[in-house]
Write a protein that holds these residues in place. Sequence first.
Motif, mmCIF file in Angstrom:
data_model
loop_
_atom_site.group_PDB
_atom_site.id
_atom_site.type_symbol
_atom_site.label_atom_id
_atom_site.label_comp_id
_atom_site.label_asym_id
_atom_site.label_seq_id
_atom_site.Cartn_x
_atom_site.Cartn_y
_atom_site.Cartn_z
ATOM 1 N N ALA A 67 -39.230 -13.158 -4.854
ATOM 2 C CA ALA A 67 -39.671 -12.817 -6.207
ATOM 3 C C ALA A 67 -38.475 -12.506 -7.094
ATOM 4 O O ALA A 67 -38.417 -12.932 -8.257
ATOM 5 C CB ALA A 67 -40.637 -11.631 -6.151
ATOM 6 N N GLU A 68 -37.506 -11.793 -6.559
ATOM 7 C CA GLU A 68 -36.326 -11.429 -7.336
ATOM 8 C C GLU A 68 -35.497 -12.663 -7.705
ATOM 9 O O GLU A 68 -34.991 -12.766 -8.825
ATOM 10 C CB GLU A 68 -35.468 -10.423 -6.551
ATOM 11 N N MET A 70 -36.643 -15.737 -8.044
ATOM 12 C CA MET A 70 -37.402 -16.491 -9.051
ATOM 13 C C MET A 70 -37.238 -15.869 -10.442
ATOM 14 O O MET A 70 -37.079 -16.577 -11.430
ATOM 15 C CB MET A 70 -38.881 -16.558 -8.689
ATOM 16 N N GLN A 71 -37.285 -14.547 -10.507
ATOM 17 C CA GLN A 71 -37.090 -13.876 -11.795
ATOM 18 C C GLN A 71 -35.702 -14.174 -12.345
ATOM 19 O O GLN A 71 -35.533 -14.407 -13.548
ATOM 20 C CB GLN A 71 -37.309 -12.372 -11.641
ATOM 21 N N LEU A 72 -34.710 -14.200 -11.474
ATOM 22 C CA LEU A 72 -33.343 -14.505 -11.898
ATOM 23 C C LEU A 72 -33.237 -15.938 -12.417
ATOM 24 O O LEU A 72 -32.608 -16.183 -13.455
ATOM 25 C CB LEU A 72 -32.375 -14.292 -10.736
ATOM 26 N N TYR A 73 -33.878 -16.893 -11.738
ATOM 27 C CA TYR A 73 -33.840 -18.280 -12.218
ATOM 28 C C TYR A 73 -34.406 -18.361 -13.633
ATOM 29 O O TYR A 73 -33.840 -19.036 -14.493
ATOM 30 C CB TYR A 73 -34.643 -19.208 -11.309
ATOM 31 N N TRP A 74 -35.513 -17.666 -13.879
ATOM 32 C CA TRP A 74 -36.160 -17.757 -15.187
ATOM 33 C C TRP A 74 -35.404 -16.997 -16.268
ATOM 34 O O TRP A 74 -35.576 -17.267 -17.443
ATOM 35 C CB TRP A 74 -37.631 -17.348 -15.102
ATOM 36 N N GLN A 75 -34.528 -16.086 -15.878
ATOM 37 C CA GLN A 75 -33.650 -15.455 -16.869
ATOM 38 C C GLN A 75 -32.610 -16.452 -17.386
ATOM 39 O O GLN A 75 -32.091 -16.303 -18.480
ATOM 40 C CB GLN A 75 -32.939 -14.250 -16.254
ATOM 41 N N GLN A 81 -45.547 -17.291 -6.093
ATOM 42 C CA GLN A 81 -44.522 -16.888 -7.063
ATOM 43 C C GLN A 81 -44.889 -17.416 -8.448
ATOM 44 O O GLN A 81 -44.742 -16.724 -9.454
ATOM 45 C CB GLN A 81 -43.136 -17.416 -6.661
ATOM 46 N N LEU A 95 -45.639 -15.257 -11.960
ATOM 47 C CA LEU A 95 -44.796 -15.440 -13.152
ATOM 48 C C LEU A 95 -45.494 -16.191 -14.284
ATOM 49 O O LEU A 95 -44.887 -16.469 -15.310
ATOM 50 C CB LEU A 95 -43.513 -16.191 -12.761
ATOM 51 N N HIS A 104 -46.060 -13.636 0.527
ATOM 52 C CA HIS A 104 -45.157 -13.249 -0.551
ATOM 53 C C HIS A 104 -43.780 -13.013 0.049
ATOM 54 O O HIS A 104 -43.661 -12.633 1.207
ATOM 55 C CB HIS A 104 -45.646 -11.983 -1.256
ATOM 56 N N THR A 130 -40.039 -11.128 -0.846
ATOM 57 C CA THR A 130 -39.186 -10.322 -1.721
ATOM 58 C C THR A 130 -37.858 -10.104 -1.013
ATOM 59 O O THR A 130 -37.704 -10.434 0.166
ATOM 60 C CB THR A 130 -39.816 -8.946 -2.038
#
Length: 118
Positions: free
Chosen positions: A15-16, A18-23, A49, A53, A105, A107
């Motif tokens: 999850a972390e 994926m969040q970084l990719y979208w940043q 994921q 998101l 999931h 993480t």
Amino acid sequence: MPLVAMLFPTHPLTAEAMQLYWQHLLPDGVLAVHISNNYLDLSSVLRNQATALGLTALFIPTPADQGNPAATEWVLLSRNQRFLTQPVISEAVRPWPRVLKTEVHSTDQHSNLFRVLK
């Protein structure tokens, strides 16, 4: 028979991560993830994921042929419906080959490889 430990890198699908990719992607960007694996079904990880998101996840397999001796599996993740509904993408999309495991999931703190074994 010796015991063999096999380690699979799961960090790129957490999850972390994926969040970084979208940043780093534009809001209408597309992330293509290669998930071909003889032992693990990574599709549920990515589908879950995507849901978390607010992304659409599409399954695109590429068959083996003379130019590509190995069949591959790809997942496209995006919010960009204009891109995802283009004819070239729509023609390549196939139904998900395996049932979604909603409990899967990943993480940085927890990842269970037994849940993603084929």
